[in-house]
Design an enzyme around this catalytic site. Sequence first.
Site, PDB file in Angstrom:
ATOM      1  N   ASP A  93      37.212  39.868  40.598  1.00  0.00           N
ATOM      2  CA  ASP A  93      38.597  39.406  40.732  1.00  0.00           C
ATOM      3  C   ASP A  93      38.785  38.198  39.826  1.00  0.00           C
ATOM      4  OD1 ASP A  93      41.224  39.189  41.594  1.00  0.00           O
ATOM      5  OD2 ASP A  93      40.702  38.067  43.405  1.00  0.00           O
ATOM      6  N   LEU A  94      38.490  38.372  38.564  1.00  0.00           N
ATOM      7  CA  LEU A  94      38.464  37.271  37.613  1.00  0.00           C
ATOM      8  C   LEU A  94      39.878  36.972  37.113  1.00  0.00           C
ATOM      9  CD1 LEU A  94      36.456  35.355  36.372  1.00  0.00           C
ATOM     10  CD2 LEU A  94      36.086  36.993  34.545  1.00  0.00           C
TER      11      LEU A  94
END
Length: 184
Positions: free
Chosen positions: A72-73
């Site tokens: 979930d960058l």
Amino acid sequence: GEQPAIKRPRCETSASTTSTTTAAPNTNTESKDEFRPQDRVTTVIDSRTLLVAHTIGTLVAQMHNAGVIHGDLTTSNIMIRNPPWLCDGAGGGTDTGNNATETLSSWKPQLVLIDFGLATSTASSKTSNNNASSSSSGNKKSKPHKQQHNAEEKAVDLYVLERAFLSTHPESEPLVEEVWKGYR
């Protein structure tokens, strides 16, 4: 007279706010709700935001090289431990003493990735096939497949980060390019 540009407050410390946005106020007295092209929000690209972007790329490369995929960058999942306004005396936070000798001209962002709830480790998924009873041809097939899978997971991390930049920070293409430079 002409009103000055509106700037977002610099008191937040996530990387998503390091690219300060500015917008010209709508001075149309007939309709305050009407959007005009000069009212659009843009991302400020300066030496600080470029340095943060480059550091993000370097940090993500280090994480990937260690075998970690974030999952979930986004820029909201990157925090700055030493925001630049603590160095330039502009306020916006309290100096904890960690930055006492750091000046604005020597400022280097200290970034921290957060929210590893969707993270995976490519290192933990690696298994030693030395003691396995499979044939050597089976081992040769599994290794390239695993490497391809890891490369795809890294690429997804990078794609999500790029989309986060471009969707939440208007006109941030130069920042994305700087992230890529740092990642190399």
